[in-house]
Design a protein around this motif. Structure first.
Motif, PDB file in Angstrom:
ATOM      1  N   GLN A  56      27.562  17.287   5.349  1.00  0.00           N
ATOM      2  CA  GLN A  56      26.439  16.382   5.617  1.00  0.00           C
ATOM      3  C   GLN A  56      25.697  16.862   6.857  1.00  0.00           C
ATOM      4  OE1 GLN A  56      25.384  13.326   3.987  1.00  0.00           O
ATOM      5  NE2 GLN A  56      23.653  13.762   5.298  1.00  0.00           N
ATOM      6  N   ASN A  81      23.051  13.366  -1.900  1.00  0.00           N
ATOM      7  CA  ASN A  81      24.277  12.693  -1.491  1.00  0.00           C
ATOM      8  C   ASN A  81      24.735  11.736  -2.588  1.00  0.00           C
ATOM      9  OD1 ASN A  81      26.321  12.351   0.279  1.00  0.00           O
ATOM     10  ND2 ASN A  81      25.237  11.023   1.679  1.00  0.00           N
ATOM     11  N   ARG A 119      21.683  15.264   1.352  1.00  0.00           N
ATOM     12  CA  ARG A 119      22.914  15.591   2.077  1.00  0.00           C
ATOM     13  C   ARG A 119      22.780  16.900   2.824  1.00  0.00           C
ATOM     14  NH1 ARG A 119      28.015  14.165   1.779  1.00  0.00           N
ATOM     15  NH2 ARG A 119      29.631  15.644   2.340  1.00  0.00           N
TER      16      ARG A 119
END
Length: 124
Positions: A56, A81, A119
């Motif tokens: 991340q 994500n 992400r």
């Protein structure tokens, strides 16, 4: 001209058992062209990219990468994500040129992507 009568079943069987040496799959290797092998490698790399979960990134890093790509018209690979419900693997990465943005949405190619769902961003 030879007659086919001279080729008895026993003689044909002897030929295939003792004389003829099958090379197995070696005779098929010529059918794989360089385009085929390049395409297979590309598919394998894309599958690996889709299956591996990237770390991340911070919001600052994501926006910085997207801004650089937008100014210089570079291609980016964006991993969302989100995971698939069936297998739990990441959704396929979004790849394209950053076309623009509006509020909290960035347009990669023709696809809108919410900044909150990103992400990882990689500038290609």
């Amino acid at each position: 001209m030879r007659s086919f009568d001279q080729f008895s079943d026993a003689r044909v069987q002897h030929f295939f058992d003792q004389v003829y040496h099958d090379r197995g799959l070696m005779k098929w290797q010529g059918f794989y062209l360089s385009d085929h092998t390049a395409a297979l490698k590309q598919v394998k790399a894309a599958e690996h990219q889709q299956l591996s979960i990237q770390p991340q990134q911070s919001v600052a890093k994501i926006t910085q990468c997207l801004a650089v790509a937008y100014r210089q018209h570079l291609t980016v690979i964006v991993q969302l994500n989100q995971l698939t419900a069936a297998t739990g693997t990441p959704l396929p990465a979004v790849k394209g040129i950053v076309q623009g943005y509006h509020a909290d949405t960035v347009y990669i190619g023709a696809q809108p992507v919410a900044l909150a769902l990103i992400r990882y961003v990689q500038v290609v």
